[in-house]
Design a protein around this motif. Sequence first.
Motif, PDB file in Angstrom:
ATOM      1  N   VAL A   1       0.847  -1.184   0.000  1.00 45.94           N
ATOM      2  CA  VAL A   1       0.000   0.000   0.000  1.00 45.94           C
ATOM      3  C   VAL A   1       0.888   1.241   0.000  1.00 45.94           C
ATOM      4  O   VAL A   1       2.063   1.173   0.361  1.00 45.94           O
TER       5      VAL A   1
ATOM      6  N   PHE B   1      -0.377   3.561   4.716  1.00 46.46           N
ATOM      7  CA  PHE B   1       0.164   2.707   5.781  1.00 46.46           C
ATOM      8  C   PHE B   1       0.325   3.513   7.073  1.00 46.46           C
ATOM      9  O   PHE B   1      -0.011   3.036   8.154  1.00 46.46           O
TER      10      PHE B   1
ATOM     11  N   LEU C   1      -3.005   3.977   8.677  1.00 48.99           N
ATOM     12  CA  LEU C   1      -3.401   2.717   9.300  1.00 48.99           C
ATOM     13  C   LEU C   1      -2.674   2.526  10.633  1.00 48.99           C
ATOM     14  O   LEU C   1      -3.287   2.167  11.640  1.00 48.99           O
ATOM     15  N   ASP C   2      -1.400   2.809  10.609  1.00 47.01           N
ATOM     16  CA  ASP C   2      -0.583   2.651  11.823  1.00 47.01           C
ATOM     17  C   ASP C   2      -1.069   3.604  12.917  1.00 47.01           C
ATOM     18  O   ASP C   2      -1.219   3.209  14.075  1.00 47.01           O
TER      19      ASP C   2
ATOM     20  N   SER D   1      -4.339   2.435  14.342  1.00 49.79           N
ATOM     21  CA  SER D   1      -4.098   1.265  15.177  1.00 49.79           C
ATOM     22  C   SER D   1      -3.621   1.672  16.567  1.00 49.79           C
ATOM     23  O   SER D   1      -4.116   1.167  17.579  1.00 49.79           O
TER      24      SER D   1
ATOM     25  N   ARG E   1      -3.466  -3.751  13.548  1.00 48.91           N
ATOM     26  CA  ARG E   1      -3.652  -3.369  12.143  1.00 48.91           C
ATOM     27  C   ARG E   1      -4.437  -4.437  11.394  1.00 48.91           C
ATOM     28  O   ARG E   1      -5.292  -4.124  10.552  1.00 48.91           O
ATOM     29  N   THR E   2      -4.162  -5.684  11.692  1.00 55.06           N
ATOM     30  CA  THR E   2      -4.859  -6.781  11.018  1.00 55.06           C
ATOM     31  C   THR E   2      -6.366  -6.677  11.219  1.00 55.06           C
ATOM     32  O   THR E   2      -7.147  -6.885  10.292  1.00 55.06           O
TER      33      THR E   2
ATOM     34  N   ILE F   1      -7.727  -3.901   8.990  1.00 54.22           N
ATOM     35  CA  ILE F   1      -7.737  -4.316   7.587  1.00 54.22           C
ATOM     36  C   ILE F   1      -8.858  -5.318   7.332  1.00 54.22           C
ATOM     37  O   ILE F   1      -9.568  -5.224   6.320  1.00 54.22           O
ATOM     38  N   GLU F   2      -9.063  -6.274   8.248  1.00 48.86           N
ATOM     39  CA  GLU F   2     -10.154  -7.241   8.099  1.00 48.86           C
ATOM     40  C   GLU F   2     -11.511  -6.530   8.056  1.00 48.86           C
ATOM     41  O   GLU F   2     -12.362  -6.840   7.233  1.00 48.86           O
TER      42      GLU F   2
ATOM     43  N   ALA G   1     -12.117  -3.408   7.220  1.00 55.06           N
ATOM     44  CA  ALA G   1     -12.221  -2.626   5.987  1.00 55.06           C
ATOM     45  C   ALA G   1     -12.548  -3.527   4.800  1.00 55.06           C
ATOM     46  O   ALA G   1     -13.401  -3.190   3.969  1.00 55.06           O
ATOM     47  N   LEU G   2     -11.882  -4.682   4.712  1.00 53.83           N
ATOM     48  CA  LEU G   2     -12.161  -5.621   3.618  1.00 53.83           C
ATOM     49  C   LEU G   2     -13.581  -6.161   3.717  1.00 53.83           C
ATOM     50  O   LEU G   2     -14.284  -6.270   2.707  1.00 53.83           O
TER      51      LEU G   2
END
Length: 140
Positions: free
Chosen positions: A10, A15, A18-19, A22, A29-30, A33-34, A36-37
């Motif tokens: 990304v 990033f 995101l950081d 988090s 972060r995972t 991301i989960e 968001a997906l």
Amino acid sequence: MKKAKITAYVDAALFNELDELSVRRRIPRTQIIEAALASFLSPDSAEQNEAAIVRRLDRLTRSLERLERDQEITTEALALFVRFWLTTTPPLPDDTYAAAKAKGKERYGGFVGTLARRLAKGTTLTKELSRDTHSAQHSE
């Protein structure tokens, strides 16, 4: 639940966002991301987007309808004024034409000045008509 590993690249700025999120929310972060997906892949996401677009279109439609109504009022008022003025104003004799033209230029300057002041204050005929109509309806 079994987890599968993915590797994705990304943009560095994304990033960093995101950081920061988090750290701020104290969420891995995972997990972000989960979520968001899941949101992106959810069939409800498309329906929510469509509903938001429909609401915006409804607001735009109402706004355009108000503009159309205001334009119709303006056009009708101008037409009535011109008709009244043309039927009640006699033609000028040739010997007074120059003086009338000068006076007309002066009056037009005053009209433009008044118009500019009213527009700067936010005072408009449409608002006055709306207010007067509203007052008349409530006084009955």
